[in-house]
Design a protein around this motif. Structure first.
Motif, mmCIF file in Angstrom:
data_model
loop_
_atom_site.group_PDB
_atom_site.id
_atom_site.type_symbol
_atom_site.label_atom_id
_atom_site.label_comp_id
_atom_site.label_asym_id
_atom_site.label_seq_id
_atom_site.Cartn_x
_atom_site.Cartn_y
_atom_site.Cartn_z
ATOM 1 N N ARG A 246 45.608 25.694 34.583
ATOM 2 C CA ARG A 246 44.533 26.562 34.079
ATOM 3 C C ARG A 246 45.075 27.507 33.013
ATOM 4 N N ALA A 247 46.276 28.042 33.249
ATOM 5 C CA ALA A 247 46.877 28.960 32.282
ATOM 6 C C ALA A 247 47.093 28.275 30.940
ATOM 7 N N GLN A 248 47.540 27.024 30.979
ATOM 8 C CA GLN A 248 47.722 26.274 29.731
ATOM 9 C C GLN A 248 46.375 26.053 29.037
ATOM 10 N N ALA B 238 59.142 38.486 42.409
ATOM 11 C CA ALA B 238 58.088 38.094 43.360
ATOM 12 C C ALA B 238 56.972 37.322 42.671
ATOM 13 N N LEU B 239 56.300 36.486 43.444
ATOM 14 C CA LEU B 239 55.055 35.874 42.983
ATOM 15 C C LEU B 239 54.000 36.966 43.131
ATOM 16 N N VAL B 240 53.420 37.388 42.006
ATOM 17 C CA VAL B 240 52.474 38.504 42.003
ATOM 18 C C VAL B 240 51.114 38.017 41.519
ATOM 19 N N ALA B 241 50.099 38.197 42.362
ATOM 20 C CA ALA B 241 48.726 37.877 41.986
ATOM 21 C C ALA B 241 47.983 39.194 41.798
ATOM 22 N N PHE B 242 47.377 39.371 40.636
ATOM 23 C CA PHE B 242 46.638 40.591 40.327
ATOM 24 C C PHE B 242 45.147 40.324 40.517
ATOM 25 N N ILE B 243 44.451 41.285 41.115
ATOM 26 C CA ILE B 243 43.015 41.166 41.342
ATOM 27 C C ILE B 243 42.336 42.475 40.937
ATOM 28 N N CYS B 244 41.124 42.354 40.404
ATOM 29 C CA CYS B 244 40.297 43.519 40.101
ATOM 30 C C CYS B 244 38.863 43.171 40.510
ATOM 31 N N ARG B 245 37.882 43.794 39.926
ATOM 32 C CA ARG B 245 36.492 43.505 40.281
ATOM 33 C C ARG B 245 36.093 42.100 39.871
ATOM 34 N N PHE C 128 50.221 36.024 38.144
ATOM 35 C CA PHE C 128 48.998 35.239 38.225
ATOM 36 C C PHE C 128 47.803 36.184 38.238
ATOM 37 N N ASN C 129 46.695 35.729 37.689
ATOM 38 C CA ASN C 129 45.447 36.471 37.732
ATOM 39 C C ASN C 129 44.517 35.783 38.721
ATOM 40 N N VAL C 130 43.793 36.574 39.507
ATOM 41 C CA VAL C 130 42.798 36.019 40.421
ATOM 42 C C VAL C 130 41.459 35.991 39.684
ATOM 43 N N LEU C 131 41.050 34.776 39.308
ATOM 44 C CA LEU C 131 39.774 34.588 38.633
ATOM 45 C C LEU C 131 38.635 35.031 39.547
ATOM 46 N N GLU C 132 37.568 35.517 38.977
ATOM 47 C CA GLU C 132 36.372 35.975 39.694
ATOM 48 C C GLU C 132 36.567 37.331 40.348
ATOM 49 N N GLY C 133 37.811 37.708 40.639
ATOM 50 C CA GLY C 133 38.098 39.012 41.203
ATOM 51 C C GLY C 133 37.550 39.226 42.597
ATOM 52 N N PHE C 134 37.433 40.492 42.980
ATOM 53 C CA PHE C 134 36.986 40.869 44.310
ATOM 54 C C PHE C 134 35.467 40.727 44.447
ATOM 55 N N GLU C 135 34.731 41.103 43.393
ATOM 56 C CA GLU C 135 33.272 41.096 43.463
ATOM 57 C C GLU C 135 32.617 39.917 42.765
ATOM 58 N N GLY C 136 33.336 39.214 41.933
ATOM 59 C CA GLY C 136 32.780 38.043 41.268
ATOM 60 C C GLY C 136 31.923 38.338 40.055
ATOM 61 N N TYR D 143 50.829 34.336 30.857
ATOM 62 C CA TYR D 143 51.487 34.485 32.151
ATOM 63 C C TYR D 143 51.403 33.167 32.912
ATOM 64 N N GLN D 144 51.980 33.117 34.117
ATOM 65 C CA GLN D 144 52.173 31.868 34.853
ATOM 66 C C GLN D 144 50.904 31.109 35.195
ATOM 67 N N GLY D 145 49.856 31.801 35.628
ATOM 68 C CA GLY D 145 48.699 31.023 36.041
ATOM 69 C C GLY D 145 47.486 31.833 36.430
ATOM 70 N N ALA D 146 46.397 31.101 36.648
ATOM 71 C CA ALA D 146 45.116 31.671 37.051
ATOM 72 C C ALA D 146 44.710 31.027 38.368
ATOM 73 N N LEU D 147 44.492 31.861 39.383
ATOM 74 C CA LEU D 147 44.182 31.399 40.732
ATOM 75 C C LEU D 147 42.716 31.622 41.073
ATOM 76 N N THR D 148 42.157 30.740 41.873
ATOM 77 C CA THR D 148 40.866 31.033 42.474
ATOM 78 C C THR D 148 41.129 32.016 43.617
ATOM 79 N N PRO D 149 40.102 32.723 44.080
ATOM 80 C CA PRO D 149 40.325 33.613 45.222
ATOM 81 C C PRO D 149 40.864 32.877 46.448
ATOM 82 N N ASN D 150 40.347 31.698 46.741
ATOM 83 C CA ASN D 150 40.844 30.939 47.894
ATOM 84 C C ASN D 150 42.317 30.580 47.733
ATOM 85 N N GLU D 151 42.718 30.196 46.531
ATOM 86 C CA GLU D 151 44.131 29.883 46.283
ATOM 87 C C GLU D 151 45.003 31.118 46.452
#
Length: 150
Positions: A14-16, A90-97, A118-126, A22-30
């Motif tokens: 997804r990052a590519q 560390a493997l660091v996943a960042f999340i926001c709204r 990594f960024n958490v796509l959709e965030g906490f609230e979507g 940065y390394q990648g983009a994660l879904t919330p479940n991932e």
């Protein structure tokens, strides 16, 4: 191939595709799965303290504001606070709204020498739905992932 490896490969793909620095983009479940299965993985919530109090928080997440409330000015101490809480290896996943501020946090952390951001796509609230509401379409809460309100 283990599940963690599959998740990381999908996030890196997804990052590519998104041309992320940065390394990648994660879904919330991932992100949830990595936080529970990958040794040393850290979820960093970059929302304001007001958001985490009023909207809810992810148990066990490190909370470091990217922007302060109510000014919504950048937190000049973000990287120093991150370095106090999280190892650069560390493997660091960042999340926001919604995934926007966390994207910027992942960029800044990568530029500061963090190697597995990594960024958490959709965030906490979507994303917003047609009526302009969050927590309905997607995101951490809408998916039923663990959260609490203090």
């Amino acid at each position: 191939m283990g599940n963690i490896t599959k998740i990381l490969q999908a996030a890196q793909q997804r990052a590519q595709e998104m041309k992320l620095s940065y390394q990648g983009a994660l879904t919330p479940n991932e992100a949830y799965e990595l936080m529970n299965q990958a040794s040393g993985a850290v979820l960093v919530d970059v929302r304001t303290t007001a958001e985490t109090i009023w909207v809810g928080q992810v148990p066990g997440a490190v909370e470091i504001e990217w922007m302060g409330y109510p000014s919504m000015r950048p937190n000049a101490h973000f990287l120093a606070q991150l370095e106090q809480e999280v190892s650069k290896e560390a493997l660091v996943a960042f999340i926001c709204r919604s995934g926007q501020r966390s994207h910027h946090a992942a960029v800044a952390a990568t530029q500061a020498g963090y190697v597995n951001c990594f960024n958490v796509l959709e965030g906490f609230e979507g994303d917003l739905n047609d009526e302009g509401h969050r927590n309905v379409l997607n995101g951490w809460r809408a998916l039923g992932l663990p959260w609490e309100q203090t």
